[in-house]
Design a protein around this motif. Sequence first.
Motif, mmCIF file in Angstrom:
data_model
loop_
_atom_site.group_PDB
_atom_site.id
_atom_site.type_symbol
_atom_site.label_atom_id
_atom_site.label_comp_id
_atom_site.label_asym_id
_atom_site.label_seq_id
_atom_site.Cartn_x
_atom_site.Cartn_y
_atom_site.Cartn_z
ATOM 1 N N ILE A 155 33.336 29.134 24.991
ATOM 2 C CA ILE A 155 31.993 28.300 24.654
ATOM 3 C C ILE A 155 32.202 26.842 24.513
ATOM 4 O O ILE A 155 31.489 25.827 24.894
ATOM 5 N N ALA A 156 33.423 26.505 23.684
ATOM 6 C CA ALA A 156 33.824 25.063 23.523
ATOM 7 C C ALA A 156 33.796 24.386 24.992
ATOM 8 O O ALA A 156 33.803 23.238 25.014
ATOM 9 N N GLU A 157 34.567 24.843 25.816
ATOM 10 C CA GLU A 157 34.802 24.478 26.933
ATOM 11 C C GLU A 157 33.578 24.365 27.858
ATOM 12 O O GLU A 157 33.339 23.232 28.604
ATOM 13 N N ALA A 158 32.671 25.203 28.032
ATOM 14 C CA ALA A 158 31.459 25.126 28.395
ATOM 15 C C ALA A 158 30.421 24.109 27.835
ATOM 16 O O ALA A 158 30.104 23.097 28.575
ATOM 17 N N ARG A 159 30.649 23.796 26.611
ATOM 18 C CA ARG A 159 29.679 22.669 25.898
ATOM 19 C C ARG A 159 30.459 21.257 26.499
ATOM 20 O O ARG A 159 29.952 20.221 26.612
ATOM 21 N N LYS A 160 31.766 21.240 26.510
ATOM 22 C CA LYS A 160 32.597 19.878 27.000
ATOM 23 C C LYS A 160 32.304 19.619 28.303
ATOM 24 O O LYS A 160 32.176 18.427 28.782
ATOM 25 N N ARG A 161 31.802 20.723 29.249
ATOM 26 C CA ARG A 161 31.636 20.433 30.605
ATOM 27 C C ARG A 161 29.881 20.295 30.816
ATOM 28 O O ARG A 161 29.580 20.038 31.947
ATOM 29 N N GLY A 162 29.420 20.235 29.775
ATOM 30 C CA GLY A 162 27.884 20.168 29.855
ATOM 31 C C GLY A 162 26.901 21.303 30.139
ATOM 32 O O GLY A 162 25.829 21.053 30.407
ATOM 33 N N ALA A 163 27.641 22.289 30.346
ATOM 34 C CA ALA A 163 26.885 23.644 30.304
ATOM 35 C C ALA A 163 25.916 24.242 29.524
ATOM 36 O O ALA A 163 26.122 23.729 28.332
ATOM 37 N N THR A 164 25.061 24.919 29.820
ATOM 38 C CA THR A 164 24.158 25.242 28.870
ATOM 39 C C THR A 164 24.755 26.720 28.098
ATOM 40 O O THR A 164 25.336 27.505 28.782
ATOM 41 N N THR A 165 24.762 26.671 26.920
ATOM 42 C CA THR A 165 25.715 27.594 26.170
ATOM 43 C C THR A 165 24.543 28.688 25.438
ATOM 44 O O THR A 165 23.762 28.445 24.878
ATOM 45 N N LEU A 166 24.898 29.712 25.644
ATOM 46 C CA LEU A 166 24.301 30.994 24.722
ATOM 47 C C LEU A 166 25.387 31.830 24.221
ATOM 48 O O LEU A 166 26.410 32.187 24.639
ATOM 49 N N PHE A 167 24.973 32.596 22.970
ATOM 50 C CA PHE A 167 25.716 33.325 22.188
ATOM 51 C C PHE A 167 25.376 34.367 21.661
ATOM 52 O O PHE A 167 24.095 34.348 21.427
#
Length: 304
Positions: A155-167
Amino acid sequence: MLNLESRGHLLTEQNNPKSQNLDQLTTLELVDLFNQEDQKTLEAIAQARHALAQAIDLTSAALSQGGRLFYIGAGTSGRLGVLDAAECPPTFCTPPEWVQGILAGGEAALVKSSEALEDRAEDGAAALDAVKVTERDVVLGITAGGTTPYVHGAIAEARKRGATTLFLACVPAEQVPIEVDVDIRLLVGPEILAGSTRLKAGTVTKMALNILSTGVMVKLGKVYGNRMVDVSVTNQKLRDRALRILQDLTDLDRPQAADLLDRSGQRVKLALLMHWTGVDPETGQQLLDQHHGQLRQALQSPPL
Protein backbone atom coordinates in the motif's frame (compact mmCIF):
# COMPACT_ATOMS: atom_id res chain seq x y z
CA MET A 1 4.77 2.00 12.79
CA LEU A 2 2.74 -1.15 13.41
CA ASN A 3 3.22 -2.90 16.71
CA LEU A 4 3.75 -6.52 15.73
CA GLU A 5 4.90 -7.76 19.12
CA SER A 6 1.35 -8.44 20.33
CA ARG A 7 -1.80 -8.69 18.25
CA GLY A 8 -3.99 -9.91 21.12
CA HIS A 9 -5.97 -6.68 21.17
CA LEU A 10 -7.14 -7.12 17.58
CA LEU A 11 -10.78 -8.05 17.05
CA THR A 12 -9.78 -11.03 14.90
CA GLU A 13 -7.58 -12.44 17.68
CA GLN A 14 -10.01 -12.17 20.55
CA ASN A 15 -11.78 -15.05 22.23
CA ASN A 16 -15.37 -15.80 21.22
CA PRO A 17 -17.42 -16.43 24.39
CA LYS A 18 -20.01 -18.43 22.42
CA SER A 19 -17.49 -21.12 21.54
CA GLN A 20 -15.71 -21.50 24.86
CA ASN A 21 -16.80 -25.16 24.99
CA LEU A 22 -16.31 -25.87 21.28
CA ASP A 23 -14.63 -29.21 21.93
CA GLN A 24 -17.59 -30.34 24.05
CA LEU A 25 -20.39 -29.61 21.58
CA THR A 26 -22.27 -32.28 19.74
CA THR A 27 -21.70 -32.29 16.00
CA LEU A 28 -25.09 -30.72 15.34
CA GLU A 29 -24.48 -28.03 17.97
CA LEU A 30 -21.15 -27.25 16.31
CA VAL A 31 -22.81 -26.84 12.90
CA ASP A 32 -25.55 -24.66 14.40
CA LEU A 33 -22.98 -22.43 16.08
CA PHE A 34 -21.14 -21.92 12.81
CA ASN A 35 -24.42 -21.05 11.14
CA GLN A 36 -25.30 -18.51 13.84
CA GLU A 37 -21.90 -16.85 13.73
CA ASP A 38 -21.84 -16.73 9.92
CA GLN A 39 -24.91 -14.48 10.00
CA LYS A 40 -22.52 -11.74 11.09
CA THR A 41 -20.92 -11.72 7.66
CA LEU A 42 -24.14 -10.30 6.18
CA GLU A 43 -24.26 -7.60 8.85
CA ALA A 44 -20.63 -6.70 8.19
CA ILE A 45 -21.24 -6.30 4.45
CA ALA A 46 -24.25 -4.09 5.15
CA GLN A 47 -22.17 -1.86 7.42
CA ALA A 48 -19.51 -1.51 4.73
CA ARG A 49 -21.91 -0.80 1.85
CA HIS A 50 -20.84 2.80 1.27
CA ALA A 51 -17.15 1.92 1.22
CA LEU A 52 -17.80 -0.96 -1.18
CA ALA A 53 -19.81 1.28 -3.50
CA GLN A 54 -17.04 3.88 -3.50
CA ALA A 55 -14.47 1.19 -4.26
CA ILE A 56 -16.56 -0.05 -7.20
CA ASP A 57 -16.89 3.45 -8.66
CA LEU A 58 -13.19 4.25 -8.34
CA THR A 59 -12.11 0.90 -9.75
CA SER A 60 -14.49 0.92 -12.72
CA ALA A 61 -13.37 4.45 -13.58
CA ALA A 62 -9.73 3.38 -13.43
CA LEU A 63 -10.24 0.28 -15.59
CA SER A 64 -12.23 2.26 -18.15
CA GLN A 65 -9.19 4.52 -18.52
CA GLY A 66 -6.75 1.69 -19.10
CA GLY A 67 -5.87 0.96 -15.47
CA ARG A 68 -5.65 -2.38 -13.71
CA LEU A 69 -6.91 -3.78 -10.39
CA PHE A 70 -4.42 -5.58 -8.17
CA TYR A 71 -5.42 -7.65 -5.14
CA ILE A 72 -2.47 -8.20 -2.81
CA GLY A 73 -2.29 -10.25 0.36
CA ALA A 74 -0.77 -13.19 2.20
CA GLY A 75 -2.18 -16.52 3.35
CA THR A 76 -5.95 -16.94 3.10
CA SER A 77 -6.50 -13.27 2.28
CA GLY A 78 -4.07 -13.40 -0.62
CA ARG A 79 -5.47 -16.68 -1.92
CA LEU A 80 -8.98 -15.22 -2.00
CA GLY A 81 -7.70 -12.31 -4.06
CA VAL A 82 -6.01 -14.65 -6.53
CA LEU A 83 -9.21 -16.69 -6.78
CA ASP A 84 -11.39 -13.68 -7.53
CA ALA A 85 -8.93 -12.38 -10.12
CA ALA A 86 -8.74 -15.77 -11.83
CA GLU A 87 -12.51 -15.92 -12.20
CA CYS A 88 -12.84 -12.60 -14.06
CA PRO A 89 -11.60 -13.70 -17.53
CA PRO A 90 -13.98 -16.67 -17.96
CA THR A 91 -16.94 -14.84 -16.42
CA PHE A 92 -16.51 -11.46 -18.08
CA CYS A 93 -14.09 -12.14 -20.94
CA THR A 94 -11.60 -9.67 -19.49
CA PRO A 95 -7.93 -9.64 -20.44
CA PRO A 96 -5.90 -11.43 -17.72
CA GLU A 97 -4.03 -8.22 -16.91
CA TRP A 98 -7.21 -6.31 -15.96
CA VAL A 99 -7.60 -7.94 -12.54
CA GLN A 100 -4.56 -9.58 -10.99
CA GLY A 101 -4.00 -11.32 -7.68
CA ILE A 102 -0.61 -11.04 -5.98
CA LEU A 103 0.12 -13.52 -3.19
CA ALA A 104 3.07 -13.47 -0.82
CA GLY A 105 5.17 -16.46 -1.84
CA GLY A 106 3.79 -16.59 -5.38
CA GLU A 107 2.04 -19.56 -6.98
CA ALA A 108 3.61 -22.08 -4.61
CA ALA A 109 1.82 -20.40 -1.69
CA LEU A 110 -1.55 -21.22 -3.25
CA VAL A 111 -1.28 -24.85 -2.21
CA LYS A 112 1.36 -24.79 0.51
CA SER A 113 1.31 -22.54 3.55
CA SER A 114 3.95 -19.81 3.45
CA GLU A 115 2.68 -17.42 6.08
CA ALA A 116 6.21 -16.52 7.21
CA LEU A 117 6.58 -14.57 3.98
CA GLU A 118 3.98 -12.03 5.07
CA ASP A 119 6.35 -10.33 7.51
CA ARG A 120 8.46 -8.52 4.89
CA ALA A 121 7.03 -5.13 3.94
CA GLU A 122 9.76 -4.70 1.32
CA ASP A 123 8.49 -7.78 -0.51
CA GLY A 124 5.07 -6.21 -0.89
CA ALA A 125 6.64 -3.08 -2.34
CA ALA A 126 8.81 -5.16 -4.66
CA ALA A 127 5.76 -7.08 -5.91
CA LEU A 128 4.15 -3.85 -7.09
CA ASP A 129 7.39 -2.70 -8.63
CA ALA A 130 7.55 -5.97 -10.58
CA VAL A 131 4.15 -5.34 -12.21
CA LYS A 132 4.98 -1.66 -12.76
CA VAL A 133 2.01 -0.16 -10.93
CA THR A 134 1.19 3.37 -12.08
CA GLU A 135 -1.18 6.18 -11.15
CA ARG A 136 -3.82 4.65 -13.44
CA ASP A 137 -4.04 1.45 -11.37
CA VAL A 138 -5.97 0.39 -8.27
CA VAL A 139 -4.34 -1.63 -5.49
CA LEU A 140 -6.48 -3.42 -2.89
CA GLY A 141 -4.61 -4.67 0.15
CA ILE A 142 -6.36 -7.59 1.84
CA THR A 143 -5.46 -8.54 5.42
CA ALA A 144 -8.01 -9.93 7.88
CA GLY A 145 -6.13 -8.78 10.97
CA GLY A 146 -5.04 -5.56 9.30
CA THR A 147 -1.38 -5.75 10.31
CA THR A 148 0.30 -7.82 7.57
CA PRO A 149 3.59 -6.03 6.76
CA TYR A 150 3.59 -7.42 3.19
CA VAL A 151 0.29 -5.64 2.53
CA HIS A 152 1.30 -2.42 4.27
CA GLY A 153 4.49 -2.32 2.23
CA ALA A 154 2.46 -2.74 -0.95
CA ILE A 155 0.00 0.00 0.00
CA ALA A 156 2.83 2.40 0.82
CA GLU A 157 4.45 1.68 -2.55
CA ALA A 158 1.12 2.11 -4.36
CA ARG A 159 0.58 5.50 -2.72
CA LYS A 160 4.09 6.53 -3.66
CA ARG A 161 3.30 5.69 -7.29
CA GLY A 162 0.02 7.62 -7.24
CA ALA A 163 -2.23 4.56 -7.61
CA THR A 164 -5.71 4.45 -6.09
CA THR A 165 -5.48 2.49 -2.85
CA LEU A 166 -8.12 0.33 -1.18
CA PHE A 167 -7.77 -1.59 2.08
CA LEU A 168 -9.88 -4.49 3.32
CA ALA A 169 -9.59 -5.71 6.91
CA CYS A 170 -11.74 -7.28 9.61
CA VAL A 171 -10.60 -5.06 12.48
CA PRO A 172 -11.80 -1.55 13.36
CA ALA A 173 -9.90 1.38 11.86
CA GLU A 174 -8.88 2.58 15.32
CA GLN A 175 -7.05 -0.71 15.96
CA VAL A 176 -5.06 -0.55 12.71
CA PRO A 177 -5.26 2.88 11.06
CA ILE A 178 -4.02 3.35 7.50
CA GLU A 179 -4.11 6.10 4.89
CA VAL A 180 -5.90 4.88 1.77
CA ASP A 181 -8.51 6.19 -0.66
CA VAL A 182 -11.15 3.70 0.53
CA ASP A 183 -10.96 1.84 3.83
CA ILE A 184 -13.25 -1.21 3.91
CA ARG A 185 -13.76 -2.70 7.37
CA LEU A 186 -15.71 -5.95 7.66
CA LEU A 187 -16.33 -6.47 11.37
CA VAL A 188 -17.49 -10.03 11.91
CA GLY A 189 -16.13 -10.33 15.44
CA PRO A 190 -13.97 -13.05 17.02
CA GLU A 191 -13.78 -16.40 15.27
CA ILE A 192 -15.32 -19.59 16.63
CA LEU A 193 -11.82 -21.05 16.55
CA ALA A 194 -9.88 -18.20 18.12
CA GLY A 195 -7.66 -16.41 15.62
CA SER A 196 -8.54 -18.65 12.65
CA THR A 197 -9.40 -15.93 10.16
CA ARG A 198 -10.01 -18.40 7.33
CA LEU A 199 -13.48 -18.75 8.90
CA LYS A 200 -15.82 -15.73 9.19
CA ALA A 201 -13.13 -13.30 8.08
CA GLY A 202 -12.38 -15.43 5.03
CA THR A 203 -16.07 -15.79 4.21
CA VAL A 204 -16.82 -12.08 4.45
CA THR A 205 -13.71 -11.26 2.42
CA LYS A 206 -14.90 -13.56 -0.38
CA MET A 207 -18.31 -11.90 -0.23
CA ALA A 208 -16.80 -8.43 -0.49
CA LEU A 209 -14.58 -9.40 -3.43
CA ASN A 210 -17.60 -10.94 -5.18
CA ILE A 211 -19.44 -7.64 -4.82
CA LEU A 212 -16.45 -5.53 -5.85
CA SER A 213 -15.42 -7.39 -8.99
CA THR A 214 -18.99 -8.03 -10.17
CA GLY A 215 -19.99 -4.42 -9.48
CA VAL A 216 -17.02 -3.18 -11.48
CA MET A 217 -17.86 -5.41 -14.41
CA VAL A 218 -21.50 -4.27 -14.37
CA LYS A 219 -20.29 -0.66 -14.55
CA LEU A 220 -18.02 -1.56 -17.46
CA GLY A 221 -20.87 -3.00 -19.52
CA LYS A 222 -20.04 -6.66 -19.04
CA VAL A 223 -23.60 -7.38 -17.94
CA TYR A 224 -26.97 -6.85 -19.63
CA GLY A 225 -29.85 -7.13 -17.19
CA ASN A 226 -28.45 -9.85 -14.96
CA ARG A 227 -26.81 -11.84 -17.78
CA MET A 228 -23.07 -12.22 -18.26
CA VAL A 229 -23.17 -11.16 -21.90
CA ASP A 230 -19.37 -11.04 -22.11
CA VAL A 231 -18.99 -14.65 -21.01
CA SER A 232 -15.92 -16.29 -22.54
CA VAL A 233 -17.13 -19.25 -24.62
CA THR A 234 -14.19 -21.57 -24.01
CA ASN A 235 -15.85 -24.89 -23.22
CA GLN A 236 -19.13 -26.77 -23.62
CA LYS A 237 -20.57 -25.51 -20.33
CA LEU A 238 -19.93 -21.90 -21.24
CA ARG A 239 -21.20 -22.39 -24.79
CA ASP A 240 -24.40 -23.85 -23.37
CA ARG A 241 -24.70 -20.83 -21.06
CA ALA A 242 -24.15 -18.47 -23.99
CA LEU A 243 -26.84 -20.21 -26.03
CA ARG A 244 -29.29 -20.10 -23.14
CA ILE A 245 -28.67 -16.37 -22.72
CA LEU A 246 -29.39 -15.80 -26.40
CA GLN A 247 -32.53 -17.94 -26.28
CA ASP A 248 -33.79 -16.28 -23.11
CA LEU A 249 -33.30 -12.75 -24.41
CA THR A 250 -34.55 -13.36 -27.96
CA ASP A 251 -37.18 -15.41 -29.77
CA LEU A 252 -34.60 -17.78 -31.24
CA ASP A 253 -34.60 -21.53 -30.87
CA ARG A 254 -31.36 -23.33 -30.00
CA PRO A 255 -30.14 -24.01 -33.58
CA GLN A 256 -30.82 -20.39 -34.53
CA ALA A 257 -29.03 -19.17 -31.41
CA ALA A 258 -26.07 -21.40 -32.23
CA ASP A 259 -25.90 -20.00 -35.77
CA LEU A 260 -26.04 -16.43 -34.44
CA LEU A 261 -23.35 -17.15 -31.86
CA ASP A 262 -21.09 -18.63 -34.53
CA ARG A 263 -21.61 -15.65 -36.85
CA SER A 264 -20.69 -13.31 -34.00
CA GLY A 265 -17.42 -15.10 -33.36
CA GLN A 266 -18.70 -16.58 -30.07
CA ARG A 267 -19.42 -13.11 -28.65
CA VAL A 268 -22.80 -13.03 -26.92
CA LYS A 269 -23.01 -9.25 -26.62
CA LEU A 270 -22.26 -8.79 -30.30
CA ALA A 271 -24.73 -11.55 -31.21
CA LEU A 272 -27.50 -9.73 -29.34
CA LEU A 273 -26.69 -6.44 -31.04
CA MET A 274 -26.69 -8.16 -34.44
CA HIS A 275 -30.03 -9.80 -33.75
CA TRP A 276 -31.77 -6.70 -32.39
CA THR A 277 -30.45 -4.19 -34.94
CA GLY A 278 -29.70 -6.29 -38.02
CA VAL A 279 -26.12 -5.02 -38.32
CA ASP A 280 -23.28 -7.21 -39.56
CA PRO A 281 -20.56 -8.36 -37.14
CA GLU A 282 -18.06 -5.70 -38.20
CA THR A 283 -20.53 -2.82 -37.83
CA GLY A 284 -21.80 -4.22 -34.56
CA GLN A 285 -18.32 -4.41 -33.11
CA GLN A 286 -17.65 -0.84 -34.21
CA LEU A 287 -20.80 0.28 -32.41
CA LEU A 288 -19.78 -1.54 -29.24
CA ASP A 289 -16.28 -0.07 -29.40
CA GLN A 290 -17.73 3.39 -29.93
CA HIS A 291 -19.76 2.98 -26.74
CA HIS A 292 -17.00 1.34 -24.69
CA GLY A 293 -18.72 -2.06 -24.70
CA GLN A 294 -22.02 -0.76 -23.31
CA LEU A 295 -24.72 -2.76 -25.10
CA ARG A 296 -27.64 -0.55 -24.01
CA GLN A 297 -25.92 2.54 -25.34
CA ALA A 298 -25.04 0.79 -28.60
CA LEU A 299 -28.67 -0.24 -29.04
CA GLN A 300 -29.82 3.36 -28.66
CA SER A 301 -27.18 4.71 -31.03
CA PRO A 302 -28.06 5.76 -34.59
CA PRO A 303 -26.68 3.37 -37.23
CA LEU A 304 -23.11 3.96 -38.38
